[in-house]
Design a protein around this motif. Structure first.
Motif, short mmCIF file in Angstrom:
data_model
loop_
_atom_site.label_atom_id
_atom_site.label_comp_id
_atom_site.label_asym_id
_atom_site.label_seq_id
_atom_site.Cartn_x
_atom_site.Cartn_y
_atom_site.Cartn_z
N GLY A 24 13.67 -8.80 6.73
CA GLY A 24 14.46 -8.61 5.76
C GLY A 24 13.89 -6.98 5.12
N LEU A 25 12.62 -6.83 5.15
CA LEU A 25 12.11 -5.31 4.92
C LEU A 25 12.36 -4.38 5.88
CD1 LEU A 25 10.38 -4.47 2.42
CD2 LEU A 25 8.43 -4.83 3.78
N ALA A 26 12.39 -4.80 7.22
CA ALA A 26 12.59 -3.80 8.09
C ALA A 26 14.40 -3.50 8.07
CB ALA A 26 12.55 -4.38 9.55
N ARG A 27 15.05 -4.40 7.65
CA ARG A 27 16.45 -4.10 7.64
C ARG A 27 16.69 -3.27 6.42
NH1 ARG A 27 18.25 -9.06 6.70
NH2 ARG A 27 17.73 -9.48 8.80
N VAL A 59 0.74 -1.18 -0.11
CA VAL A 59 0.13 0.13 -0.10
C VAL A 59 1.05 1.25 -0.07
CG1 VAL A 59 -1.82 1.15 1.39
CG2 VAL A 59 -1.78 -1.11 1.20
N VAL A 60 1.94 1.13 0.69
CA VAL A 60 2.85 2.25 0.85
C VAL A 60 4.35 1.80 0.66
CG1 VAL A 60 3.83 4.29 2.33
CG2 VAL A 60 1.26 3.48 2.79
N SER A 61 4.86 2.84 -0.46
CA SER A 61 6.28 2.29 -0.75
C SER A 61 7.18 2.36 0.53
CB SER A 61 6.77 3.22 -1.85
OG SER A 61 7.03 4.46 -1.44
N LEU A 62 8.45 1.68 0.22
CA LEU A 62 9.41 1.57 1.11
C LEU A 62 10.15 3.05 1.52
CD1 LEU A 62 10.47 -0.44 3.39
CD2 LEU A 62 12.13 -0.95 1.94
N SER A 63 10.15 3.78 0.41
CA SER A 63 10.97 5.04 0.32
C SER A 63 9.87 6.07 1.01
CB SER A 63 11.26 5.29 -1.15
OG SER A 63 10.03 5.60 -1.85
N ILE A 123 19.80 0.03 0.63
CA ILE A 123 20.97 -0.48 -0.25
C ILE A 123 21.23 0.51 -1.40
CG2 ILE A 123 21.53 -2.21 -2.21
CD1 ILE A 123 19.82 -4.05 -0.70
N ARG A 124 22.36 1.04 -1.43
CA ARG A 124 22.89 1.95 -2.45
C ARG A 124 22.79 1.42 -3.74
NH1 ARG A 124 24.74 7.14 0.15
NH2 ARG A 124 24.49 6.70 2.36
#
Length: 92
Positions: A62-65, A11-15, A71-72
């Protein structure tokens, strides 16, 4: 059947979530420096901590990390690309 939405279909992007986390953390620091009442500073701090916890519950560790340590991605000029001179040599 998975209840948690996939990362791409969330629903909401990680960024956007990362931006909200940074805003709440900055507001917490500003509230503490401005001398606002302790209950406001504590409430902002709890919200800042709740965001990564909610991401971990919804998408796993993993998503919380990835939220906390993005990751650049290499820029367009980096990697195995060739300079214009090298490109000319490879073509001829």
């Amino acid at each position: 059947m998975s209840v948690v939405p996939a990362r791409e279909t969330g629903v909401v992007s990680l960024s956007r979530t990362r931006v909200k986390l940074v805003v709440f953390a900055a507001l917490t620091v500003l509230a503490a420096l401005a001398g606002l009442p302790a209950r406001i500073v504590i409430a902002l701090a709890v919200l800042s901590l709740a965001i990564p916890i909610a991401v971990a519950v919804a998408g796993g560790g993993g998503l919380a990390r990835e939220l906390l340590l993005p990751i650049r991605r290499p820029g367009p000029g980096s990697g195995l690309g060739h300079s214009p001179e090298q490109g000319e040599r490879l073509v001829t």
